[in-house]
Design a protein around this motif. Sequence first.
Motif, short mmCIF file in Angstrom:
data_model
loop_
_atom_site.label_atom_id
_atom_site.label_comp_id
_atom_site.label_asym_id
_atom_site.label_seq_id
_atom_site.Cartn_x
_atom_site.Cartn_y
_atom_site.Cartn_z
N THR A 58 0.87 -1.37 -0.15
CA THR A 58 -0.16 0.15 0.09
C THR A 58 1.00 1.35 -0.08
O THR A 58 2.15 1.06 0.22
N THR A 91 0.76 -4.07 4.21
CA THR A 91 -0.31 -4.14 5.33
C THR A 91 -1.45 -5.60 5.11
O THR A 91 -1.21 -5.76 3.96
N VAL A 100 -7.09 -3.81 4.61
CA VAL A 100 -7.70 -2.78 3.46
C VAL A 100 -8.87 -3.35 2.67
O VAL A 100 -9.80 -2.52 2.58
N ARG A 139 -8.73 1.53 -2.86
CA ARG A 139 -7.66 0.67 -1.88
C ARG A 139 -8.00 -0.76 -2.17
O ARG A 139 -7.01 -1.80 -2.21
N THR A 165 -7.38 -2.78 -5.54
CA THR A 165 -5.84 -2.68 -5.84
C THR A 165 -5.28 -3.89 -4.83
O THR A 165 -4.52 -4.66 -5.55
N ALA A 166 -5.69 -4.13 -3.68
CA ALA A 166 -5.03 -4.96 -2.78
C ALA A 166 -5.64 -6.45 -3.46
O ALA A 166 -4.86 -7.29 -3.30
#
Length: 384
Positions: free
Chosen positions: A246, A251, A256, A296, A299-300
């Motif tokens: 991140t 993380t 997330v 977020r 993307t994770a």
Amino acid sequence: MASTLLTPGSNAERSRQYNRGLVLGHIRREGEAGRAEIARASGLSTQAVSNIIADLLADGWVVETGRRSGQRGQPAVTYAIRAEAGAALGVEIRPDAVLAAWIDLAGTVLHSARVALTRARPEDVLPVLQGLPGRVAGCSLIGAGVVMPGPVGVTGLSGQASELPGWGGIDAQVALEEALGLPVTVENDANTAAMAERVMGAAQGIDTFACLYFGTGLGLGLVAGGEVFGGAFGNAGEIGHIPVPTPEGPTRLEDVASRMALVRLLAEAGLHPATGDDLAALHAQAPPAYLDWLDRASTALGHAVLLLENLFDPETIILTGALPPPILDDLVARTPLPELSVSNRPDRRHPRLIAGRVGRRAATLGAAALVVNTALSPRLVATA
């Protein structure tokens, strides 16, 4: 004496049960089938299939559905699973409640219940289970699946807040079977959610897939060859604890991409959804905090997809659980699908990432679906 796993034909009773599962499994996959078709698909002789069908008819597990015309000879009799031949119970034990669902062999929900708890220790939960009906809609129960949070055994992930107090010091399997009076399979929520999607949701007809489950955190259910893959000790799938990059540094994935991460970002923006319906209403408003989380989280999840595809080679990956369908759809649409993946191939039959259809009760329903899947599948059983 240690248990050994034998070949299907090495023990008469084991062979009979295995072949019965082959026949039931084919009928279940096809919806209805004739004896010759089942014989070709299973590798059994037509006479063996005829004998098994006769037993299944006598036991009430299948019914004749009609006749199918062939190229020559008499039209073939076809058979289907008799949905009301039995029911399965699914139980999810949460820190604040016991959730239960009863389904028939077709995956139709017959009944559901929720019993609030002030505590979830064994002495609080077991009396609740003893009071659950053993027969619904005229169907007798063939078994129960029970969902309990937390890893199996003492591991490096033990001690999480979601674990149930007091259960570590007892044999949960024995206690649950005594309370319910049924054979019990204990599983985690992600695995049962995956089975719910296979029996009654988006993974029907799919034998090998991964299921990302949005519960308290983010879990992973793996289904290989139509069966849950639990790992050596039953703890495969703790994907929420893997690190992902991140802007702030590595993380945990579930910090997330999870419901709790979404609720946290919304709270920081002064928004406090208490239920799934509240989240669905906020989704319609598309506040900046939600869009920030979506960016977020997707993307994770892209990193998780790459990991799962190249390690597990699934037919598809399903997103399911305690997020409203529109949010799951957003995640599916926004999650980047990496090109450098074994799943990036032109001969795919299913999209690489899809939204589940079972909904927020996926774990509870899946616990029951696990029992149905076992009953309608060939299974090699160890003998003493």
